[in-house]
Design a protein around this motif. Structure first.
Motif, short mmCIF file in Angstrom:
data_model
loop_
_atom_site.label_atom_id
_atom_site.label_comp_id
_atom_site.label_asym_id
_atom_site.label_seq_id
_atom_site.Cartn_x
_atom_site.Cartn_y
_atom_site.Cartn_z
N VAL A 139 0.86 -1.18 0.00
CA VAL A 139 0.00 0.00 0.00
C VAL A 139 0.90 1.23 0.00
CG1 VAL A 139 -1.79 1.26 1.26
CG2 VAL A 139 -1.78 -1.23 1.26
N TYR A 140 0.48 2.25 -0.72
CA TYR A 140 1.28 3.46 -0.85
C TYR A 140 0.51 4.66 -0.32
CZ TYR A 140 3.58 0.39 -4.20
OH TYR A 140 4.22 -0.68 -4.80
N LEU A 141 1.28 5.67 0.06
CA LEU A 141 0.69 6.96 0.41
C LEU A 141 1.52 8.04 -0.28
CD1 LEU A 141 -1.58 8.31 2.07
CD2 LEU A 141 0.15 8.75 3.83
N GLN A 142 0.94 8.63 -1.30
CA GLN A 142 1.57 9.76 -1.99
C GLN A 142 1.18 11.03 -1.25
OE1 GLN A 142 3.71 9.88 -4.72
NE2 GLN A 142 3.87 12.05 -4.19
N MET A 143 2.17 11.74 -0.77
CA MET A 143 1.92 12.94 0.02
C MET A 143 2.47 14.15 -0.72
SD MET A 143 2.83 11.54 3.86
CE MET A 143 4.59 11.48 3.53
N ASN A 144 1.60 15.06 -1.07
CA ASN A 144 1.97 16.28 -1.78
C ASN A 144 1.65 17.49 -0.92
OD1 ASN A 144 2.65 14.70 -4.05
ND2 ASN A 144 0.55 14.84 -4.84
N SER A 145 2.24 18.62 -1.29
CA SER A 145 1.99 19.89 -0.58
C SER A 145 2.17 19.71 0.92
CB SER A 145 0.58 20.39 -0.88
OG SER A 145 0.40 20.57 -2.27
N LEU A 146 3.27 19.11 1.29
CA LEU A 146 3.50 18.81 2.71
C LEU A 146 3.64 20.09 3.52
CD1 LEU A 146 5.78 15.72 2.26
CD2 LEU A 146 3.68 15.77 3.61
N LYS A 147 3.12 20.02 4.75
CA LYS A 147 3.13 21.15 5.66
C LYS A 147 3.95 20.79 6.90
CE LYS A 147 -1.64 22.22 4.34
NZ LYS A 147 -3.02 22.42 4.84
N LEU A 148 4.35 21.83 7.64
CA LEU A 148 5.09 21.58 8.87
C LEU A 148 4.29 20.66 9.80
CD1 LEU A 148 6.50 25.14 9.66
CD2 LEU A 148 7.65 23.24 8.52
N GLY A 149 3.00 20.82 9.82
CA GLY A 149 2.15 20.03 10.69
C GLY A 149 2.03 18.57 10.29
N ASP A 150 2.59 18.21 9.15
CA ASP A 150 2.58 16.81 8.73
C ASP A 150 3.74 16.03 9.34
OD1 ASP A 150 1.57 17.92 5.47
OD2 ASP A 150 0.31 17.01 7.02
N THR A 151 4.62 16.70 10.05
CA THR A 151 5.73 16.02 10.70
C THR A 151 5.20 15.03 11.73
OG1 THR A 151 7.27 17.85 10.37
CG2 THR A 151 7.73 16.34 12.20
N ALA A 152 5.60 13.77 11.59
CA ALA A 152 5.08 12.71 12.46
C ALA A 152 5.76 11.40 12.09
CB ALA A 152 3.57 12.57 12.31
N VAL A 153 5.50 10.38 12.89
CA VAL A 153 5.83 9.01 12.50
C VAL A 153 4.61 8.44 11.82
CG1 VAL A 153 6.56 6.74 13.24
CG2 VAL A 153 7.44 8.77 14.42
N TYR A 154 4.80 7.89 10.65
CA TYR A 154 3.71 7.36 9.84
C TYR A 154 3.71 5.83 9.91
CZ TYR A 154 2.70 11.93 7.90
OH TYR A 154 2.32 13.24 7.77
N TYR A 155 2.54 5.29 10.10
CA TYR A 155 2.36 3.85 10.25
C TYR A 155 1.29 3.36 9.27
CZ TYR A 155 4.29 4.80 14.95
OH TYR A 155 5.05 5.20 16.02
N CYS A 156 1.39 2.11 8.93
CA CYS A 156 0.29 1.46 8.22
C CYS A 156 -0.28 0.39 9.14
CB CYS A 156 0.75 0.86 6.90
SG CYS A 156 2.09 -0.33 7.03
N ASN A 157 -1.53 0.06 8.90
CA ASN A 157 -2.22 -0.97 9.67
C ASN A 157 -3.50 -1.29 8.95
OD1 ASN A 157 -3.19 -2.63 11.90
ND2 ASN A 157 -1.75 -1.48 13.18
N THR A 158 -4.23 -2.24 9.48
CA THR A 158 -5.51 -2.57 8.86
C THR A 158 -6.49 -1.41 9.06
OG1 THR A 158 -6.15 -3.71 10.89
CG2 THR A 158 -5.20 -5.05 9.12
N PHE A 159 -7.49 -1.40 8.24
CA PHE A 159 -8.48 -0.32 8.20
C PHE A 159 -9.86 -0.93 8.12
CE2 PHE A 159 -10.38 3.65 6.97
CZ PHE A 159 -11.30 3.34 5.98
N PRO A 160 -10.89 -0.37 8.73
CA PRO A 160 -10.88 0.88 9.49
C PRO A 160 -10.40 0.75 10.93
CG PRO A 160 -13.10 0.02 9.43
CD PRO A 160 -12.24 -0.91 8.58
#
Length: 111
Positions: free
Chosen positions: A74-95
């Protein structure tokens, strides 16, 4: 389910990154989550086995989730990144996150 997120890094505000998540089981609805320092983990986007998507308002229009079922990725394309997007990103099952979280991948957005 074993999960391996990758693709994070340091990027300037307004830039883009693409995250990847390899998962050990197929036919799962998957999501991307993030946790910033001092904040609770939040759901950003989810994708069903058939490709239906869901986005949190905070990333709608900027982030795109996609999947390659043949690669169990699974991919996450992130555009127009902002300072507030700073974080640790995880994947997991959904929802609902039902797997162990793993280490995630750090995304740092600089000014």
């Amino acid at each position: 389910v074993q999960l391996q997120a990758s693709g994070g890094g340091l990027v300037q505000a307004g830039g883009s990154l693409r995250l990847s998540c390899a998962h050990s089981r197929s036919a799962l609805s998957m999501g991307w989550y993030r946790q910033a320092p001092g904040k609770q983990r939040e759901l950003l986007a989810g994708i069903s086995c058939s490709g239906g998507t869901h986005y949190a308002d905070s990333v709608k229009g900027r982030f795109t989730i996609s999947r390659d079922n043949a690669k169990n990725t699974v991919y996450l394309q992130m555009n127009s990144l902002k300072l507030g997007d700073t974080a640790v990103y995880y994947c997991n099952t959904f929802p609902r996150s039902q797997a162990s979280w793993g280490q995630g991948t750090q995304v740092t957005v600089s000014s």
